[in-house]
Design a protein around this motif. Structure first.
Motif, PDB file in Angstrom:
ATOM      1  N   LEU A 217       0.819  -1.209   0.000  1.00 39.16           N
ATOM      2  CA  LEU A 217       0.000   0.000   0.000  1.00 39.16           C
ATOM      3  C   LEU A 217       0.855   1.263   0.000  1.00 39.16           C
ATOM      4  CD1 LEU A 217      -2.868   1.040   0.098  1.00 39.16           C
ATOM      5  CD2 LEU A 217      -2.821   0.850   2.574  1.00 39.16           C
ATOM      6  N   LEU A 221       1.024   4.290  -2.796  1.00 40.23           N
ATOM      7  CA  LEU A 221       0.722   5.680  -2.424  1.00 40.23           C
ATOM      8  C   LEU A 221       1.899   6.585  -2.752  1.00 40.23           C
ATOM      9  CD1 LEU A 221      -1.098   5.227   1.013  1.00 40.23           C
ATOM     10  CD2 LEU A 221      -2.111   5.803  -1.188  1.00 40.23           C
ATOM     11  N   ILE A 224       2.050   7.415  -6.413  1.00 38.79           N
ATOM     12  CA  ILE A 224       1.067   8.425  -6.807  1.00 38.79           C
ATOM     13  C   ILE A 224       1.525   9.811  -6.344  1.00 38.79           C
ATOM     14  CG2 ILE A 224      -1.301   9.226  -6.433  1.00 38.79           C
ATOM     15  CD1 ILE A 224      -2.090   6.251  -6.241  1.00 38.79           C
ATOM     16  N   SER A 225       2.025   9.893  -5.113  1.00 44.91           N
ATOM     17  CA  SER A 225       2.416  11.202  -4.586  1.00 44.91           C
ATOM     18  C   SER A 225       3.635  11.768  -5.314  1.00 44.91           C
ATOM     19  CB  SER A 225       2.694  11.114  -3.093  1.00 44.91           C
ATOM     20  OG  SER A 225       3.940  10.506  -2.871  1.00 44.91           O
ATOM     21  N   ASP A 226       4.452  10.882  -5.912  1.00 46.06           N
ATOM     22  CA  ASP A 226       5.620  11.367  -6.657  1.00 46.06           C
ATOM     23  C   ASP A 226       5.352  11.445  -8.157  1.00 46.06           C
ATOM     24  OD1 ASP A 226       6.976  11.503  -4.323  1.00 46.06           O
ATOM     25  OD2 ASP A 226       8.071   9.615  -4.568  1.00 46.06           O
ATOM     26  N   PHE A 425       3.943   4.932   4.666  1.00 39.77           N
ATOM     27  CA  PHE A 425       4.071   6.052   3.732  1.00 39.77           C
ATOM     28  C   PHE A 425       4.759   7.245   4.406  1.00 39.77           C
ATOM     29  CE2 PHE A 425       2.179  10.004   2.054  1.00 39.77           C
ATOM     30  CZ  PHE A 425       2.614   9.923   0.747  1.00 39.77           C
TER      31      PHE A 425
ATOM     32  N   MET B  74       6.775  16.288   0.237  1.00 41.27           N
ATOM     33  CA  MET B  74       5.867  15.165   0.479  1.00 41.27           C
ATOM     34  C   MET B  74       5.105  14.806  -0.806  1.00 41.27           C
ATOM     35  SD  MET B  74       4.724  13.858   3.637  1.00 41.27           S
ATOM     36  CE  MET B  74       3.364  12.868   4.221  1.00 41.27           C
ATOM     37  N   PHE B  75       4.624  15.799  -1.494  1.00 37.36           N
ATOM     38  CA  PHE B  75       3.918  15.568  -2.751  1.00 37.36           C
ATOM     39  C   PHE B  75       4.604  16.360  -3.851  1.00 37.36           C
ATOM     40  CE2 PHE B  75       0.858  15.122   0.660  1.00 37.36           C
ATOM     41  CZ  PHE B  75       0.401  13.843   0.423  1.00 37.36           C
ATOM     42  N   LYS B  76       4.678  15.753  -5.046  1.00 36.88           N
ATOM     43  CA  LYS B  76       5.453  16.378  -6.114  1.00 36.88           C
ATOM     44  C   LYS B  76       4.852  17.725  -6.516  1.00 36.88           C
ATOM     45  CE  LYS B  76       7.734  15.354 -10.405  1.00 36.88           C
ATOM     46  NZ  LYS B  76       7.447  14.852 -11.739  1.00 36.88           N
ATOM     47  N   SER B  80      -0.508  15.913  -8.052  1.00 37.34           N
ATOM     48  CA  SER B  80      -0.311  14.625  -7.385  1.00 37.34           C
ATOM     49  C   SER B  80      -0.922  14.627  -5.986  1.00 37.34           C
ATOM     50  CB  SER B  80       1.173  14.259  -7.335  1.00 37.34           C
ATOM     51  OG  SER B  80       1.904  15.257  -6.692  1.00 37.34           O
ATOM     52  N   THR B  81      -0.998  15.814  -5.361  1.00 40.60           N
ATOM     53  CA  THR B  81      -1.660  15.894  -4.056  1.00 40.60           C
ATOM     54  C   THR B  81      -3.136  15.538  -4.200  1.00 40.60           C
ATOM     55  OG1 THR B  81      -0.232  17.793  -3.693  1.00 40.60           O
ATOM     56  CG2 THR B  81      -1.868  17.324  -1.996  1.00 40.60           C
ATOM     57  N   LEU B  83      -4.559  13.809  -6.638  1.00 40.63           N
ATOM     58  CA  LEU B  83      -4.670  12.386  -6.974  1.00 40.63           C
ATOM     59  C   LEU B  83      -4.541  11.525  -5.727  1.00 40.63           C
ATOM     60  CD1 LEU B  83      -2.576  11.902 -10.246  1.00 40.63           C
ATOM     61  CD2 LEU B  83      -5.047  12.025  -9.966  1.00 40.63           C
ATOM     62  N   PHE B  84      -3.590  11.909  -4.879  1.00 39.98           N
ATOM     63  CA  PHE B  84      -3.345  11.158  -3.655  1.00 39.98           C
ATOM     64  C   PHE B  84      -4.587  11.156  -2.764  1.00 39.98           C
ATOM     65  CE2 PHE B  84      -1.902  10.852   0.743  1.00 39.98           C
ATOM     66  CZ  PHE B  84      -1.087   9.742   0.685  1.00 39.98           C
ATOM     67  N   THR B  87      -7.262   8.969  -4.174  1.00 39.12           N
ATOM     68  CA  THR B  87      -6.931   7.550  -3.986  1.00 39.12           C
ATOM     69  C   THR B  87      -7.253   7.109  -2.563  1.00 39.12           C
ATOM     70  OG1 THR B  87      -5.096   7.892  -5.499  1.00 39.12           O
ATOM     71  CG2 THR B  87      -5.124   5.832  -4.288  1.00 39.12           C
ATOM     72  N   LEU B  91      -9.889   4.325  -1.329  1.00 40.90           N
ATOM     73  CA  LEU B  91      -9.456   3.193  -0.502  1.00 40.90           C
ATOM     74  C   LEU B  91     -10.367   3.046   0.709  1.00 40.90           C
ATOM     75  CD1 LEU B  91      -5.570   3.568  -0.452  1.00 40.90           C
ATOM     76  CD2 LEU B  91      -6.840   1.614  -1.310  1.00 40.90           C
ATOM     77  N   LEU B 118      -6.404   8.393 -12.312  1.00 37.86           N
ATOM     78  CA  LEU B 118      -4.962   8.436 -12.539  1.00 37.86           C
ATOM     79  C   LEU B 118      -4.580   8.734 -13.981  1.00 37.86           C
ATOM     80  CD1 LEU B 118      -3.747   5.373 -10.412  1.00 37.86           C
ATOM     81  CD2 LEU B 118      -3.624   7.779  -9.811  1.00 37.86           C
TER      82      LEU B 118
END
Lengths: 500, 158
Positions: A217, A221, A224-226, A425, B74-76, B80-81, B83-84, B87, B91, B118
């Motif tokens: 997981l 995650l 996705i975050s990168d 994460f 933390m996020f690109k 992407s934040t 999208l995160f 997600t 979940l 995505l």
């Protein structure tokens, strides 16, 4: 314990069942596919699939899991060669020469060499495992609780040292893993600890959903975050079998690297990635064409690949004989053994010899399958790398959730998965390694009971850990391993000062 | 956040956690006149102390470091934040869907919505995305429900 051929043949009757071969073949195939996909490490692959094997008989489940293990360690080399991203951490060194070869249009040859070397390393490691494991098990029979405390501490400190990031962070992760093991009824006093009123927690936190969360997981995650979920690269493969004069240069390298692999694999907690890097480093000293290393020569692929696949058999030695996993992958495999109701350790060799023998045969079988699948399917596996992650990530996430659910058919385990995924994460983002946590988690219950038993038997006298010679030696190893680097640094500083 | 700040942050969290662990364990019932190792609180408290000491060591070693470097965020980026977050929301929704409308439908909804979230240029790939999602769901259903026979909560449809 006497070692005779009967020992090895005790489990041969299991292989009259064609399901064994099917399980092994399927395991290798799935392993190579997952290993070749960048971002799906071998550890993740094993963790995600374990829940689906526990309904099967132990021998079949391990034929499959060992296939996964062998296949995914090998599969990692395919993406290392084709796109310079190791599909699994142990393939890092393979990219040093593999990717340059690919850029020269020799990707096919590189994969061919990798396949042959991996198989050679794998086979040699099976033989060493088969001979060394029963010997070590018979020595380990004499160990008592104090020695197990020592070995566990060695394992936890080695993994803390070799994990990326600082040793302190690795140790913190290891202790966190041990803390997770505290939840549930205390085995000595039956007192319920940290169960927060949930009946599900009385039996303790199941290790498997935690592993899936921390490896599966949290990895998804993170991708996705990168924004790593969009990469698509295409590669074509031409001929796979390298010329004969090239192959003639390999035997020496293969034997040398395989031995390095088995040895490093067998050290508690030092696994395939270290083994492959050390083997590559050795070639820089001993290889006849050492000045060409890094420019794309087959020696640079043969060494790390033979070594990382040799480490698979090596890493199984401490896991099976002592119950101390050789690396993160075997830690997860040990989780699979435990849900089958089998306790790894020297007693396994006395009480479950047919099963142990089936492990030996299954591992051998999986190496053979790997050789054939690798050579026959290379073109197909190479295409996988361009498989869009947009489709892959949702499927893996469902696998993670369904897998956690399936262990005890309870939604509660999905929540354990979510919490561990979130913790994993965040810790990854804070540059903490995950492997020590998993090792601590798997070793936790055994460590606690051995530790407390030693103290109870000695009436609370802590010197019991140093008055037994073997236990004292193990603790010394821990101290040297942890303090050694800092002392060396300090000594160097002093010497430099004197010189100046 | 810079690397140093991240280390301080992590050490602080671990330190708080170890204190909570120590006090949590101190509420356990203690039997008197037995070996300390027989007390249920002994082992968790020992781990709490070790974890606390390691956190303090991390703080000290971090403060002794002279150089600091920038670390990846933390996020690109903003995208992407978002999208995160979607997600994570999907979940969290999945187990709820699973127990209410059943495995097959819940899985299909999850996979389809995540695939669309995505992927880029969703309109062009509408049919590909739908097709692959349906294919993946069917495969997962066959493997888990038919081959492995995992007893999922059954829903209104499958």
């Amino acid at each position: 314990m006497e070692i005779s051929l009967d020992l090895y043949l005790a489990g041969i009757h299991f292989f009259a069942d064609p399901t064994m071969y099917l399980a092994s073949l399927l395991g290798v195939l799935v392993g190579i596919v997952f290993g070749a996909l960048p971002g799906l490490s071998a550890t993740l692959t094993i963790a995600v699939f374990i829940p689906f094997t526990f309904g099967l008989p132990a021998v079949i489940s391990f034929a499959f899991l060992l296939g996964l293990y062998t296949g995914s360690v090998y599969g990692g080399s395919i993406s290392a060669i084709l796109i310079n991203i190791p599909g699994t951490p142990s393939a890092i060194a393979t990219s040093f020469d593999g990717y340059p070869m690919c850029q020269q249009g020799r990707a096919g040859e590189a994969i061919g060499i990798s396949t042959i070397s991996s198989s050679a390393g794998g086979i040699l490691s099976v033989f060493i495992l088969v001979f060394a494991a029963p010997l070590i098990a018979s020595i380990a029979l004499k160990f008592s609780a104090e020695e197990y405390v020592g070995i566990t501490l060695i394992g936890l400190s080695v993994i803390a040292i070799i994990s990326p990031g600082s040793t302190v962070k690795g140790l913190m992760g290891g202790v966190l893993g041990l803390v997770i093991g505290v939840v549930g009824v205390d085995s000595m006093t039956s007192y319920p600890r940290f169960f927060f009123g949930r009946v599900e927690l009385l039996d303790g936190i199941d290790a498997v959903p935690v592993m899936i969360g921390m490896y599966g997981l949290s990895e998804m995650l993170e991708q996705i975050s990168d924004s790593k979920h969009m990469t698509i690269v295409k590669q074509k493969l031409t001929k796979l079998i390298p010329p004969l004069e090239d192959l003639k240069r390999l035997p020496g390298i293969l034997i040398r690297s395989s031995f390095i692999g088995v040895l490093i694999g067998a050290l508690p907690a030092a696994g395939g990635s270290i083994a492959s890097l050390v083997a590559y480093g050795q070639e820089k000293k001993f290889c006849k064409r050492k000045e060409l290393l890094g420019t794309g020569i087959i020696e640079g692929i043969a060494a790390p690949e033979a070594s990382n696949n040799a480490s698979t058999g090596g890493a199984l030695i401490p896991m099976l004989t002592l119950g101390i996993p050789g690396d993160a992958m075997t830690a997860v495999l040990m989780g699979g053994l435990i849900i089958q109701g089998l306790r790894p350790g020297p007693l396994l060799f006395q009480q479950q010899m047919p099963f142990v023998s089936s492990i030996f045969i299954s591992l051998f079988l999986s190496v053979i399958f790997m050789l054939f699948l690798g050579l026959l399917g290379a073109r197909f596996f190479a295409k996988l790398i361009s498989f869009p992650k947009v489709f892959l990530i949702p499927a893996i996430l469902v696998f993670c959730m369904v897998g956690s659910y399936a262990i005890s058919n309870s939604l509660f385990d999905i929540w354990i998965l979510f919490i561990s995924g979130a913790v994993g994460f965040i810790l990854k983002k804070l540059n903490f390694p995950i492997a020590p946590i998993i090792l601590g988690l798997v070793l936790g219950p055994m460590f606690e009971s051995n530790f407390r038993r030693s103290l109870v038997l000695s009436n609370g006298d802590w010197s019991t850990f140093v008055t037994r010679p073997i236990s004292a030696f193990f603790l010394l190893v821990v101290i040297v391993a942890l303090a050694g680097p800092s002392i060396l640094k300090f000594a160097k500083k002093l010497l430099n000062k004197k010189a100046a | 956040m810079s690397k140093k700040k991240k280390d301080y942050f992590a050490a602080a969290i671990f330190l708080c956690f170890s204190i909570a662990l120590y006090y949590g364990a101190s509420t356990f019932v203690v039997k008197k006149d037995t070996s300390i190792a027989l007390n249920p609180s002994f082992y968790p408290q020992m781990l709490a102390i070790i974890l606390g000491v390691l956190s303090i060591i991390l703080i000290i070693t971090t403060s002794l470091k002279k150089t600091d470097s920038k670390d990846e965020p933390m996020f690109k980026d903003r995208k992407s934040t978002i999208l995160f977050i979607i997600t994570v929301a999907l979940l969290l929704l999945y187990p709820i869907l699973l127990s209410n409308i059943g495995f097959a439908v819940a899985t299909f909804i999850f996979i389809t919505s995540l695939t669309f979230t995505l992927s880029d240029n969703r309109k062009q790939k509408l049919f590909i995305n739908l097709g692959v999602s349906l294919g993946t769901t069917t495969l997962i259903y066959l493997v888990f429900r038919v081959v492995l026979k995992i007893p999922f909560p059954s829903g209104i449809l499958f």
